[in-house]
Design an enzyme around this catalytic site. Sequence first.
Site, PDB file in Angstrom:
ATOM      1  N   CYS A  69      -0.893  -4.832   7.380  1.00  0.00           N
ATOM      2  CA  CYS A  69      -0.795  -3.682   8.284  1.00  0.00           C
ATOM      3  C   CYS A  69      -0.236  -4.119   9.641  1.00  0.00           C
ATOM      4  CB  CYS A  69      -2.153  -3.028   8.460  1.00  0.00           C
ATOM      5  SG  CYS A  69      -3.108  -2.933   6.921  1.00  0.00           S
ATOM      6  N   CYS A 119       0.812  -1.216   0.000  1.00  0.00           N
ATOM      7  CA  CYS A 119       0.000   0.000   0.000  1.00  0.00           C
ATOM      8  C   CYS A 119       0.845   1.267   0.000  1.00  0.00           C
ATOM      9  CB  CYS A 119      -0.908   0.005   1.225  1.00  0.00           C
ATOM     10  SG  CYS A 119       0.030  -0.055   2.764  1.00  0.00           S
TER      11      CYS A 119
END
Lengths: 203, 141
Positions: free
Chosen positions: B106, B37
Amino acid sequence: MAPTETERQRQGAPAKCAACAGPMDSPLFCDHCRSLYPADGLNHFELFGLAPTYDIDPALLRQKYLQVSRGVHPDYHSTGDSSLSLHLSAQLNEAHRVLADPVLRAEYLLELVGGKSAKEDKSVPPEVLSTALLLREEIQEARTAGDAAALESRGAQARAVYERTLATIAELARQMPGDERSRARLRTALNSIKYHQKLLTEL
Amino acid sequence: MAYGEKIIDHYQNPRNVGSLDRNSPNVGTGIVGAPECGDVMKLQILVDEHDNIVDAKFKTFGCGSAIASSSLATEWIKGRPLDEALELKNTDIVKELALPPVKIHCSVLAEDAVRAAIADLKAKRTGRGASATPEAATTAK
Ligand code: FES
Ligand SMILES: [Zn+2]
């Protein structure tokens, strides 16, 4: 086993329609009897009859995309196999999306060469990360402070690093398949640009 | 999909946001990123003379799950000896915060950041040169 349509095309033989034996310009459909053929084993470039190189003419890609898409459209062919038609147009959309994007196109070329992908490799120079961190920090501060001038200058910085990395990617992708060293450099550049792209979306 | 209460709490009231003096010999700094990302995270630890982590701070430029993951990670490693902090696994964070599969990277960011911070501190200890360029010990695994 008789060679498949795709294999014959790869071997350079002119493709012939299996249904009417007429010549086919696109491996996917016959202009004469309007038969459709699955895209099995064809890569994104082959779908559009393009050579697998980094430098492709965007106008030509667009033209081929529209032309081939029209050819597989359910309105055009008579066989009534709308599920194959839908499947093919999804494949064409995906291929066009990838080839039209300079970063995705380089990633795809690397994939065609085989070996480790940029995603698996994950390598990125530490200074790319620290610069990204710093710039995002500064962008956030400038935004909170409503400092348009600072935001503007960080934006210019972010665009400059993005452009530089994209130029590196282009240079390396043109050398594909290249050697392991140039492929490793391309993977690193492809990973780096993810951070630069993110910076630009933050502006 | 509804997020759990824990993640919302850590996201809305993140613990330990901030910075430590990266030039201090007792501070380890990890800067890591997720190429999935393009987000980045800095995590720092401060140790006492027994190598216990007495403070931890982070700055995360990423999604809510990344912020919550780093908040949780810093809470978890605080007060622990260095070697125990290395045992933190992203899967523990995933479980604790009930992260969906698309958010696993994440939590990996937080685990990587803890490891990178510890590696940086160890590099400072062994080679004098490593502390002069803190970036040298960061990693993007
Ligand atoms: S999406 Fe980037 S860290 Fe979560
Ligand atoms: Zn035909």
